[in-house]
Design an enzyme around this catalytic site. Structure first.
Site, PDB file in Angstrom:
ATOM      1  N   CYS A  17      -5.276  -2.938   2.895  1.00  0.00           N
ATOM      2  CA  CYS A  17      -5.024  -2.700   4.319  1.00  0.00           C
ATOM      3  C   CYS A  17      -6.260  -2.832   5.205  1.00  0.00           C
ATOM      4  CB  CYS A  17      -4.327  -1.357   4.499  1.00  0.00           C
ATOM      5  SG  CYS A  17      -3.383  -1.315   6.033  1.00  0.00           S
ATOM      6  N   LYS A  35      -9.713   1.379  -2.366  1.00  0.00           N
ATOM      7  CA  LYS A  35      -9.892   0.962  -0.958  1.00  0.00           C
ATOM      8  C   LYS A  35     -11.308   1.272  -0.488  1.00  0.00           C
ATOM      9  CE  LYS A  35      -7.388   1.505   3.442  1.00  0.00           C
ATOM     10  NZ  LYS A  35      -6.168   2.145   4.008  1.00  0.00           N
ATOM     11  N   GLU A  94       0.865  -1.182   0.000  1.00  0.00           N
ATOM     12  CA  GLU A  94       0.000   0.000   0.000  1.00  0.00           C
ATOM     13  C   GLU A  94       0.908   1.241   0.000  1.00  0.00           C
ATOM     14  OE1 GLU A  94      -2.228   0.776   3.636  1.00  0.00           O
ATOM     15  OE2 GLU A  94      -3.788   1.843   2.524  1.00  0.00           O
TER      16      GLU A  94
HETATM   17  O1  LIG Z   1      -6.834  -1.400  10.535  1.00  0.00           O
HETATM   18  C1  LIG Z   1      -5.759  -1.062  11.023  1.00  0.00           C
HETATM   19  O2  LIG Z   1      -5.458  -1.231  12.206  1.00  0.00           O
HETATM   20  C2  LIG Z   1      -4.694  -0.401  10.188  1.00  0.00           C
HETATM   21  C3  LIG Z   1      -5.181  -0.024   8.854  1.00  0.00           C
HETATM   22  C4  LIG Z   1      -4.256   0.816   8.100  1.00  0.00           C
HETATM   23  O3  LIG Z   1      -3.153   1.100   8.511  1.00  0.00           O
HETATM   24  C5  LIG Z   1      -4.660   1.305   6.788  1.00  0.00           C
HETATM   25  O4  LIG Z   1      -5.764   0.987   6.334  1.00  0.00           O
HETATM   26  O5  LIG Z   1      -3.858   2.008   6.168  1.00  0.00           O
END
Ligand SMILES: O=C(O)CCC(=O)C(=O)O
Length: 315
Positions: free
Chosen positions: A197, A145, A72
């Site tokens: 993510c 996303k 990401e």
């Molecule tokens: O869900 C999480 O704890 C981290 C998610 C995250 O870092 C993101 O989506 O960029």
């Protein structure tokens, strides 16, 4: 559209830098293809990030990878100061150096690339977007996303991704060319689901991908040290074990000088929830073998789909 060639300045730097990336190679199963997870170091110089990614893809391919996953936000620091400045419009492919590099890399190596995610600008909005390219260099899918990372834990972490990005509104399933490989044993083996993510926290998305025939879910991610240490591995293993499929994650490496401390630990998890290969938080290429017959074994021996009591909890 496929990029015609890599700009020569990139080519030159690539050769110079390519030997410096540590590589972890794991081959446990007598598997059917190899996946490469390029845990990249991200800087505030976009061109340098492109060079680093291109080198890393090459290193993964040299270890036999046919499916390569990037992290990401690999072309841009994970910070509001950079998202708009680094964003590219993928509809205007020729003006997008990131699109061109990924397309060229997929085509010249004849591989599938899940191009991590980068900021995309479209119709006056920004999205956190992953592009998937096939071995002909053509764009096969684009995942925006879906679940943006908004968190406020006093004294620990505050981040509001929805201040900068708009959310995607579609799941993304891609039929890769691995599906047509005669060595693989049925038609949907090349089907992959994509999440970015925070999308990994939502089991419904992974369950949907399994229901639609995905054999692997790729999650480019950039978990932070706060939630990452506790949950990154747990989430991956849970999604894999719940759905009896492979889960591959790919993160940037940690940059201790950056404002967002990244957890790292790019990982491949197998269909019983076992970790097949993983890394630390430093820049790395992880290459591991995937044997999809493990999915059939697991599903036959433990038929969760038949044991499921949808009559009780899905009504
Ligand atoms: O869900 C999480 O704890 C981290 C998610 C995250 O870092 C993101 O989506 O960029």
């Amino acid at each position: 559209m496929m990029a015609s060639s890599t700009p020569s300045s990139l080519e030159h730097t690539m050769l110079a830098a390519s030997e410096q990336v540590p590589i972890i190679v794991v081959a446990i199963y007598c598997g059917q293809f190899k996946i490469g997870l390029c845990q990249l170091s991200v800087t505030s110089e976009k061109n340098q990030n492109l060079v680093c990614a291109r080198n890393s893809i090459k290193a993964a391919v040299e270890c036999g990878a046919r499916l390569v996953v990037l992290p990401e936000m690999w072309n841009c620091p994970y910070s509001n100061d950079y998202f708009a400045k680094f964003a590219e419009d993928f509809e205007n492919e020729d003006a997008s150096p990131t699109f061109s590099m990924l397309s060229e890399a997929a085509c010249s190596h004849g591989i599938t690339i899940v191009g991590g995610s980068v900021p995309e600008s479209s119709d006056g909005r920004l999205y956190n977007t992953s592009c998937v390219f096939g071995p002909d260099g053509k764009l096969k899918a684009k995942h925006r996303k879906i679940h943006l990372f908004d968190i406020e834990i006093p004294g620990d972490i505050t981040f509001k991704e929805s201040d900068f990005f708009a959310a995607g509104d579609k799941p993304t399933i891609v039929d890769t060319d691995l599906a047509t490989d005669k060595q693989l044993f049925n038609a949907d083996v090349g089907r992959i689901g994509i999440g970015i993510c925070h999308d990994i926290r939502f089991p419904e998305l992974a369950a949907l991908y399994r229901a639609k025939g995905a054999r692997i879910i790729c999650y480019p991610g950039a978990f932070n040290i706060s939630t990452g240490e506790l949950l990154w591995e747990v989430m991956q293993r849970a999604r894999a074990a719940d759905n009896q499929l492979f889960v591959a994650t790919c993160s940037p490496s940690r940059d201790s000088s950056g404002s967002y401390a990244i957890w790292g630990h790019s990982t491949l998890v197998g269909p019983s929830g076992e970790i097949i290969a993983t890394s630390g938080h430093e820049e790395t290429v992880v290459v591991a073998e995937i044997d999809y017959s493990k999915i059939e074994l697991q599903r036959k021996g433990l038929p969760l789909d038949k044991q499921k009591r949808a009559d009780i909890y899905l009504s």
